[in-house]
Write an enzyme that holds these catalytic residues in place. Structure first.
Site, PDB file in Angstrom:
ATOM      1  N   SER A 125       2.802  54.992   8.897  1.00  0.00           N
ATOM      2  CA  SER A 125       3.409  53.946   9.725  1.00  0.00           C
ATOM      3  C   SER A 125       2.571  52.681   9.784  1.00  0.00           C
ATOM      4  O   SER A 125       1.326  52.726   9.798  1.00  0.00           O
ATOM      5  CB  SER A 125       3.570  54.506  11.142  1.00  0.00           C
ATOM      6  N   GLU A 127       2.143  51.197  12.372  1.00  0.00           N
ATOM      7  CA  GLU A 127       1.371  51.305  13.627  1.00  0.00           C
ATOM      8  C   GLU A 127      -0.094  51.610  13.333  1.00  0.00           C
ATOM      9  O   GLU A 127      -0.956  51.404  14.190  1.00  0.00           O
ATOM     10  CB  GLU A 127       1.953  52.409  14.521  1.00  0.00           C
ATOM     11  N   TYR A 149      -0.284  57.626  19.175  1.00  0.00           N
ATOM     12  CA  TYR A 149       0.593  57.817  18.011  1.00  0.00           C
ATOM     13  C   TYR A 149      -0.060  57.227  16.754  1.00  0.00           C
ATOM     14  O   TYR A 149      -0.131  57.880  15.705  1.00  0.00           O
ATOM     15  CB  TYR A 149       1.944  57.141  18.269  1.00  0.00           C
ATOM     16  N   ALA A 281      -2.039  49.555  25.575  1.00  0.00           N
ATOM     17  CA  ALA A 281      -2.562  48.703  24.496  1.00  0.00           C
ATOM     18  C   ALA A 281      -1.361  48.365  23.626  1.00  0.00           C
ATOM     19  O   ALA A 281      -0.585  49.246  23.270  1.00  0.00           O
ATOM     20  CB  ALA A 281      -3.625  49.431  23.685  1.00  0.00           C
TER      21      ALA A 281
HETATM   22  P1  NAP Z   1      12.937  60.200  14.866  1.00  0.00           P
HETATM   23  O1  NAP Z   1      14.352  59.728  14.808  1.00  0.00           O
HETATM   24  O2  NAP Z   1      12.208  60.204  16.163  1.00  0.00           O
HETATM   25  O3  NAP Z   1      12.909  61.689  14.269  1.00  0.00           O
HETATM   26  C1  NAP Z   1      11.805  62.533  14.443  1.00  0.00           C
HETATM   27  C2  NAP Z   1      12.179  63.919  13.947  1.00  0.00           C
HETATM   28  O4  NAP Z   1      11.046  64.785  14.132  1.00  0.00           O
HETATM   29  C3  NAP Z   1      13.350  64.581  14.695  1.00  0.00           C
HETATM   30  O5  NAP Z   1      14.150  65.259  13.778  1.00  0.00           O
HETATM   31  C4  NAP Z   1      12.643  65.586  15.614  1.00  0.00           C
HETATM   32  O6  NAP Z   1      13.418  66.709  15.941  1.00  0.00           O
HETATM   33  C5  NAP Z   1      11.493  66.018  14.684  1.00  0.00           C
HETATM   34  N1  NAP Z   1      10.416  66.682  15.399  1.00  0.00           N
HETATM   35  C6  NAP Z   1       9.736  66.222  16.469  1.00  0.00           C
HETATM   36  N2  NAP Z   1       8.800  67.118  16.843  1.00  0.00           N
HETATM   37  C7  NAP Z   1       8.885  68.170  15.983  1.00  0.00           C
HETATM   38  C8  NAP Z   1       8.191  69.395  15.853  1.00  0.00           C
HETATM   39  N3  NAP Z   1       7.213  69.743  16.694  1.00  0.00           N
HETATM   40  N4  NAP Z   1       8.535  70.229  14.844  1.00  0.00           N
HETATM   41  C9  NAP Z   1       9.541  69.902  14.003  1.00  0.00           C
HETATM   42  N5  NAP Z   1      10.259  68.761  14.089  1.00  0.00           N
HETATM   43  C10 NAP Z   1       9.931  67.882  15.067  1.00  0.00           C
HETATM   44  O7  NAP Z   1      12.027  59.373  13.844  1.00  0.00           O
HETATM   45  P2  NAP Z   1      12.467  58.435  12.609  1.00  0.00           P
HETATM   46  O8  NAP Z   1      12.624  57.049  13.108  1.00  0.00           O
HETATM   47  O9  NAP Z   1      13.550  59.082  11.835  1.00  0.00           O
HETATM   48  O10 NAP Z   1      11.111  58.421  11.775  1.00  0.00           O
HETATM   49  C11 NAP Z   1      10.842  59.416  10.788  1.00  0.00           C
HETATM   50  C12 NAP Z   1       9.358  59.482  10.540  1.00  0.00           C
HETATM   51  O11 NAP Z   1       8.875  58.237  10.071  1.00  0.00           O
HETATM   52  C13 NAP Z   1       8.515  59.800  11.770  1.00  0.00           C
HETATM   53  O12 NAP Z   1       7.410  60.569  11.330  1.00  0.00           O
HETATM   54  C14 NAP Z   1       8.041  58.441  12.243  1.00  0.00           C
HETATM   55  O13 NAP Z   1       6.835  58.579  12.975  1.00  0.00           O
HETATM   56  C15 NAP Z   1       7.845  57.740  10.921  1.00  0.00           C
HETATM   57  N6  NAP Z   1       8.017  56.290  10.913  1.00  0.00           N
HETATM   58  C16 NAP Z   1       9.135  55.746  11.417  1.00  0.00           C
HETATM   59  C17 NAP Z   1       9.327  54.376  11.351  1.00  0.00           C
HETATM   60  C18 NAP Z   1      10.566  53.732  11.893  1.00  0.00           C
HETATM   61  O14 NAP Z   1      10.546  52.513  12.091  1.00  0.00           O
HETATM   62  N7  NAP Z   1      11.642  54.479  12.110  1.00  0.00           N
HETATM   63  C19 NAP Z   1       8.343  53.572  10.738  1.00  0.00           C
HETATM   64  C20 NAP Z   1       7.214  54.181  10.200  1.00  0.00           C
HETATM   65  C21 NAP Z   1       7.055  55.549  10.272  1.00  0.00           C
HETATM   66  P3  NAP Z   1      14.307  66.820  17.290  1.00  0.00           P
HETATM   67  O15 NAP Z   1      15.665  66.362  16.898  1.00  0.00           O
HETATM   68  O16 NAP Z   1      14.215  68.262  17.601  1.00  0.00           O
HETATM   69  O17 NAP Z   1      13.643  65.941  18.313  1.00  0.00           O
HETATM   70  O1  G4F Z   2      10.883  49.876  19.302  1.00  0.00           O
HETATM   71  P1  G4F Z   2       9.481  50.224  19.664  1.00  0.00           P
HETATM   72  O2  G4F Z   2       9.292  51.278  20.665  1.00  0.00           O
HETATM   73  O3  G4F Z   2       8.775  50.566  18.276  1.00  0.00           O
HETATM   74  P2  G4F Z   2       7.242  50.606  17.810  1.00  0.00           P
HETATM   75  O4  G4F Z   2       6.326  50.805  18.944  1.00  0.00           O
HETATM   76  O5  G4F Z   2       7.015  49.399  16.967  1.00  0.00           O
HETATM   77  O6  G4F Z   2       7.212  51.924  16.925  1.00  0.00           O
HETATM   78  C1  G4F Z   2       8.224  52.193  15.959  1.00  0.00           C
HETATM   79  O7  G4F Z   2       7.867  51.628  14.727  1.00  0.00           O
HETATM   80  C2  G4F Z   2       6.696  52.188  14.126  1.00  0.00           C
HETATM   81  C3  G4F Z   2       6.456  51.444  12.819  1.00  0.00           C
HETATM   82  O8  G4F Z   2       5.642  50.322  13.071  1.00  0.00           O
HETATM   83  C4  G4F Z   2       6.930  53.660  13.905  1.00  0.00           C
HETATM   84  F1  G4F Z   2       5.831  54.201  13.307  1.00  0.00           F
HETATM   85  C5  G4F Z   2       7.181  54.339  15.224  1.00  0.00           C
HETATM   86  O9  G4F Z   2       7.465  55.729  14.995  1.00  0.00           O
HETATM   87  C6  G4F Z   2       8.401  53.700  15.852  1.00  0.00           C
HETATM   88  O10 G4F Z   2       9.509  53.987  15.045  1.00  0.00           O
HETATM   89  O11 G4F Z   2       8.711  48.925  20.175  1.00  0.00           O
HETATM   90  C7  G4F Z   2       8.668  47.730  19.426  1.00  0.00           C
HETATM   91  C8  G4F Z   2       8.036  46.619  20.265  1.00  0.00           C
HETATM   92  C9  G4F Z   2       6.718  47.024  20.943  1.00  0.00           C
HETATM   93  O12 G4F Z   2       5.798  45.962  20.825  1.00  0.00           O
HETATM   94  C10 G4F Z   2       7.089  47.203  22.408  1.00  0.00           C
HETATM   95  O13 G4F Z   2       6.038  46.936  23.333  1.00  0.00           O
HETATM   96  O14 G4F Z   2       8.937  46.286  21.327  1.00  0.00           O
HETATM   97  C11 G4F Z   2       8.191  46.142  22.530  1.00  0.00           C
HETATM   98  N1  G4F Z   2       9.094  46.374  23.664  1.00  0.00           N
HETATM   99  C12 G4F Z   2       9.420  45.435  24.605  1.00  0.00           C
HETATM  100  N2  G4F Z   2      10.229  45.966  25.511  1.00  0.00           N
HETATM  101  C13 G4F Z   2       9.711  47.518  23.987  1.00  0.00           C
HETATM  102  C14 G4F Z   2      10.433  47.268  25.164  1.00  0.00           C
HETATM  103  N3  G4F Z   2       9.731  48.724  23.388  1.00  0.00           N
HETATM  104  C15 G4F Z   2      10.503  49.696  23.929  1.00  0.00           C
HETATM  105  N4  G4F Z   2      10.560  50.891  23.313  1.00  0.00           N
HETATM  106  N5  G4F Z   2      11.191  49.500  25.103  1.00  0.00           N
HETATM  107  C16 G4F Z   2      11.196  48.300  25.754  1.00  0.00           C
HETATM  108  O15 G4F Z   2      11.820  48.138  26.803  1.00  0.00           O
END
Ligand code: NAP
Ligand code: G4F
Length: 323
Positions: A125, A127, A149, A281
């Protein structure tokens, strides 16, 4: 030639469900690891649930991972499961480390023992960059994670590289910047906004409470990013790649655009900012440089910021109005 098999952890999530659809369309046998919940969360995979093989397992439980790898005998493993919400990671840091960091190590070990020739994709990520020292960020940028995270993802990233170097396994990290869709969980900011705006536009809510409106993210469209995951595993060598649009926008810009798409004027009248949604943070600014993925994998995302907001708000408006 026999079909390839893929094991996807996190198949019920946003990315897992899009990836499963994409691999099925390419003729793969798809296995999905699903953990037990008291109320199953399978809405994202409902349309394909009879086309994929669901395996019970949890990243916390080594024996279930061994079994899943043995049963699926995968050619490719996509480790997408994680405690993926940054906000929750501050409240449940040890659980986040167990799942997101050590869970990855457990899966690597299961693959090393039972399918050592499988290609392994790790969902790393942006992050991990956290408090960035340079812009844009690419594969050479140093890490300074700003949440439990982010710290867990850095551990998982290095565990993957260590397995690649120590055991000659094919393990690649995709360092992906934020990617969104109508399947995004409701707690993430883009979906929270698109859902909230649709509710306001249809008279079902009268306000939206957010945290830091000044944070900037590089937001892309999730279906394009799962295509990158697949391309990373088709590359002849195991390497790490950034996936990003190269554009960044503030949360405030996302809000403004979403209200515009919904046809609601004067967004400031509806939106407030509250400490509850701020983080101990913050990661203030992320913007990626995906030129390596473009050069070596032919990948470049086409859905830009305004189209992404439109896709998400329109989907929400249709759902909210019950169409
Ligand atoms: P998501 O919608 O939150 O999906 C997470 C998945 O992980 C769900 O299927 C969840 O299952 C499963 N899970 C959670 N805890 C588990 C456990 N203990 N054992 C087995 N399965 C478990 O996340 P996503 O947005 O699709 O992201 C996919 C991956 O990419 C994640 O690793 C995330 O950190 C990473 N990532 C995401 C982004 C982004 O912007 N979306 C960017 C960079 C990296 P349940 O349905 O049971 O909760
Ligand atoms: O949508 P967010 O919660 O995503 P964040 O923290 O960027 O993380 C996501 O992207 C990562 C890739 O860079 C993944 F690895 C991670 O698993 C996840 O998918 O927040 C985005 C931004 C943050 O700066 C947060 O502080 O939006 C700001 N924000 C402002 N108001 C908020 C809110 N975030 C959330 N969730 N809720 C609010 O009300």
């Amino acid at each position: 030639m026999a079909s390839k098999s893929a094991l996807i952890t996190g198949i019920t999530g946003q990315d897992g469900s899009y990836l499963a659809e994409s691999l099925l369309s390419k003729g793969y046998n798809v296995y999905g690891l699903v953990r037990r919940l008291s109320s199953p969360n399978i809405s994202n995979i409902e349309p394909i649930r009879h086309s994929v093989e669901i395996l019970d397992g949890d990243l916390i439980d080594q024996s279930s991972l061994n079994q899943a790898v043995l049963q699926s005998q995968p050619d490719e493993v996509y480790n997408l499961a994680a405690q993926s919400f940054v906000g929750t990671s501050f409240k449940q840091p040890a659980l986040t480390g167990e799942i997101t960091a050590l869970g990855t190590l457990r899966l690597l070990e299961a693959v090393r023992s039972h399918a050592p020739h499988a290609r392994f994709y790790q969902a790393s990520s942006s992050e991990m960059f956290g408090q960035v020292g340079e812009e844009p960020q690419d594969e050479t940028t140093g890490f300074h994670p700003r949440s439990p995270y982010g710290v867990a993802k850095v551990y998982a990233y290095w565990a993957c590289i260590n397995h690649r170097e120590a055991y000659s396994m094919f393990v690649s990290n995709g360092i992906l910047f934020n990617h969104e869709s109508p399947r995004r969980g409701l707690e993430f900011v883009t979906r929270k906004i698109s859902h909230g705006v649709a509710q306001i536009a249809q008279g079902k809510a009268d306000h939206l409470v957010l945290g830091n409106l000044n944070a900037k993210r590089d937001w892309g469209y999730a279906p394009e990013y799962v295509d990158l995951m697949w391309r990373i595993l088709q590359h002849p060598t195991a390497e790490d790649f950034v996936g990003a649009t190269g554009e960044s926008h503030t949360v405030r810009e996302f809000v403004e655009e979403a209200f515009k798409v919904a046809g609601v004027a004067d967004w400031e009248e509806y939106v407030t900012s509250d400490e509850r949604f701020r983080r101990p943070a913050e990661v203030y600014n992320l913007r990626g440089n995906a030129s390596k993925a473009q050069r070596l994998l032919g990948w470049s995302p086409t859905t830009r910021f305004r189209s992404l907001v439109r896709i998400m708000v329109k989907a929400e408006m249709e759902q909210t109005s019950g169409k």
